[in-house]
Design a protein around this motif. Sequence first.
Motif, short mmCIF file in Angstrom:
data_model
loop_
_atom_site.label_atom_id
_atom_site.label_comp_id
_atom_site.label_asym_id
_atom_site.label_seq_id
_atom_site.Cartn_x
_atom_site.Cartn_y
_atom_site.Cartn_z
N VAL A 174 0.84 -1.20 0.00
CA VAL A 174 0.00 0.00 0.00
C VAL A 174 0.87 1.25 0.00
CG1 VAL A 174 -1.61 1.35 1.40
CG2 VAL A 174 -2.00 -1.10 1.07
N PHE A 175 1.93 1.24 0.80
CA PHE A 175 2.83 2.39 0.87
C PHE A 175 3.43 2.70 -0.50
CE2 PHE A 175 7.04 4.23 1.25
CZ PHE A 175 6.86 5.25 2.17
N LEU A 176 3.78 1.67 -1.24
CA LEU A 176 4.44 1.85 -2.53
C LEU A 176 3.48 2.25 -3.64
CD1 LEU A 176 6.86 -1.23 -2.59
CD2 LEU A 176 7.44 1.14 -2.02
N THR A 177 2.21 1.91 -3.51
CA THR A 177 1.29 2.05 -4.65
C THR A 177 0.15 3.03 -4.45
OG1 THR A 177 -0.08 0.20 -3.86
CG2 THR A 177 1.77 -0.34 -5.31
N ALA A 178 -0.32 3.25 -3.22
CA ALA A 178 -1.51 4.06 -2.99
C ALA A 178 -1.22 5.55 -3.16
CB ALA A 178 -2.08 3.80 -1.60
N GLN A 179 -2.13 6.24 -3.80
CA GLN A 179 -2.02 7.69 -3.88
C GLN A 179 -2.37 8.30 -2.52
OE1 GLN A 179 -0.65 9.34 -6.46
NE2 GLN A 179 -0.33 7.28 -7.33
N ALA A 180 -2.14 9.60 -2.38
CA ALA A 180 -2.24 10.24 -1.06
C ALA A 180 -3.58 9.99 -0.38
CB ALA A 180 -1.98 11.73 -1.20
N GLY A 181 -4.68 10.14 -1.12
CA GLY A 181 -6.00 9.93 -0.53
C GLY A 181 -6.23 8.51 -0.09
N GLU A 182 -5.79 7.56 -0.93
CA GLU A 182 -5.95 6.14 -0.58
C GLU A 182 -5.12 5.79 0.65
OE1 GLU A 182 -5.78 3.43 -4.13
OE2 GLU A 182 -5.13 5.28 -5.09
N LEU A 183 -3.92 6.34 0.73
CA LEU A 183 -3.07 6.04 1.89
C LEU A 183 -3.70 6.58 3.16
CD1 LEU A 183 -0.39 4.86 2.90
CD2 LEU A 183 0.62 7.12 2.57
N SER A 184 -4.27 7.77 3.10
CA SER A 184 -4.92 8.35 4.27
C SER A 184 -6.07 7.47 4.74
CB SER A 184 -5.44 9.76 3.95
OG SER A 184 -4.37 10.62 3.63
N SER A 185 -6.87 6.95 3.80
CA SER A 185 -7.98 6.05 4.15
C SER A 185 -7.45 4.78 4.79
CB SER A 185 -8.80 5.72 2.90
OG SER A 185 -9.36 6.89 2.34
N HIS A 186 -6.36 4.25 4.25
CA HIS A 186 -5.78 3.02 4.79
C HIS A 186 -5.26 3.24 6.20
CE1 HIS A 186 -4.18 -1.05 4.18
NE2 HIS A 186 -3.13 -0.66 4.85
N LYS A 187 -4.69 4.41 6.45
CA LYS A 187 -4.17 4.71 7.79
C LYS A 187 -5.28 4.72 8.84
CE LYS A 187 -0.14 7.56 6.62
NZ LYS A 187 0.45 8.91 6.73
N LYS A 188 -6.49 5.10 8.41
CA LYS A 188 -7.61 5.20 9.36
C LYS A 188 -8.20 3.85 9.72
CE LYS A 188 -8.90 9.80 7.69
NZ LYS A 188 -9.94 10.61 6.98
N GLN A 189 -7.88 2.81 8.96
CA GLN A 189 -8.41 1.48 9.24
C GLN A 189 -7.80 0.93 10.52
OE1 GLN A 189 -7.74 -0.99 5.84
NE2 GLN A 189 -8.83 0.35 4.42
N GLY A 190 -8.58 0.09 11.21
CA GLY A 190 -8.08 -0.54 12.43
C GLY A 190 -7.04 -1.59 12.12
N PRO A 191 -6.33 -2.08 13.11
CA PRO A 191 -5.30 -3.10 12.88
C PRO A 191 -5.90 -4.39 12.38
CG PRO A 191 -5.72 -2.85 15.22
CD PRO A 191 -6.47 -1.75 14.54
N GLY A 192 -5.21 -5.03 11.44
CA GLY A 192 -5.66 -6.31 10.90
C GLY A 192 -5.30 -7.45 11.82
N LEU A 193 -5.54 -8.65 11.35
CA LEU A 193 -5.28 -9.85 12.15
C LEU A 193 -3.82 -9.96 12.54
CD1 LEU A 193 -6.07 -12.56 13.39
CD2 LEU A 193 -5.75 -13.59 11.12
N LEU A 194 -2.92 -9.75 11.56
CA LEU A 194 -1.49 -9.89 11.86
C LEU A 194 -1.03 -8.84 12.85
CD1 LEU A 194 -0.04 -10.69 8.31
CD2 LEU A 194 -0.40 -12.26 10.23
N SER A 195 -1.56 -7.63 12.73
CA SER A 195 -1.18 -6.58 13.68
C SER A 195 -1.65 -6.92 15.08
CB SER A 195 -1.78 -5.25 13.23
OG SER A 195 -1.20 -4.82 12.03
N ARG A 196 -2.88 -7.46 15.18
CA ARG A 196 -3.39 -7.83 16.51
C ARG A 196 -2.57 -8.97 17.10
NH1 ARG A 196 -8.33 -7.26 13.75
NH2 ARG A 196 -8.65 -9.51 13.70
N MET A 197 -2.17 -9.91 16.25
CA MET A 197 -1.30 -11.00 16.72
C MET A 197 0.02 -10.45 17.23
SD MET A 197 -1.95 -13.83 13.74
CE MET A 197 -0.53 -14.78 14.26
#
Length: 390
Positions: A174-197
């Motif tokens: 996502v960091f390499l491919t998402a444009q600024a708006g998409e990255l901002s939306s991704h940052k607002k998402q909660g942690p995924g399964l791997l992050s919670r693990m």
Amino acid sequence: MAIFPRHARTHLSRRKRMLNDAWAKGGGDASLMDMNSLSPTMPTSPLSMINQVKFEDEPDLKDLFITVDDPESHVTTIETFITYRVATQTSRGEFDSSEFEVRRRYQDFLWLKGKLEEAHPTLIIPPLPEKFVVKGMVERFSDDFIETRRRALNKFLNRIADHPTLTFSEDFKVFLTAQAGELSSHKKQGPGLLSRMGQTVRAVALSMRGVRSRPEEFTEMNDFIETFSQKINLIDKISQRIYKEEREYFDEMKEYGPIHALWSESEEDLADTLGGVASCLDRCCQATERRLCGLSEALLPVVHEYVLYSEMLMLTEEVGKLEDKVECANTALRADWERWKQNMRNDIKSAFADTAERNIHYYEQCLATWESFLTAQSDLYAKEPPDDKP
């Protein structure tokens, strides 16, 4: 095809043979469980995993090229900041295109590092350059500071790209491919399964600080880190001081040559000698400038990167206190620890060897310059007519 560092391929070749043998005998489940416990984001099929790996006897092929360049300054009513272009070229099938170009600021890199630490708490995440600089050393938005940071950010992303597990991170993609708006939306998402693990493993590690029984190798890791940290910090401080003093010497030398040239204009009998000295000083000054560039590009960044590594590697002490229920975390750390040590040794050896070669070239240039001056002076003296005797 994912590229594994050369030093890690021998181990992977053995794993490849073990995986093939286990699969042929119908015992692939255990091997797959073991491999996937170390790299949860990698493919689960044994054949697809083998195809993702490049081994010692295969040619050097790389499928992910990342460049950080083109810094731009942005001034708003609230803040001033720098963005960098991140250009990516890849042949990986999981990417929608073969080329991407996005702009990122420092806090975006910081977000990526945090996500990788959450998802992979037992892996050694590459360090980022410091957010702020030491007051009095360099201005935050000077060209030197921006270029130094650009090189460090470029190294950070390529360290991730070369890592056998981190390179498959969805957040990295996502960091390499998402444009600024998409990255901002991704940052607002909660942690995924791997992050919670990852957060769970880290929480368990922190909660077990009182456990005294832990594998002896983790005590050895911690001892190694403490000694390494002391030495690399000292080398970093001295190297920075030497660079600063040589930069001051260079600035003085730039003024030294022109003084001789100016003097030669008023001393006819010394004109050739003074002009020769001025020319030698000018050539030595140019050689010194190239040497300083070499230090700032080849030695200082490598040493300082491992200073930052040493500050974050105390994680091994936490992981070493885990009990059997998180033994897979210990296993992951063991593998990454060996990989990191080999990388560190290769980088340090390369940096010092490169510096040695540059020093030899520098002193040879200066020596040849002054030898040429002495030869010219000797020839000039030989051509002078002898003094008339009474």
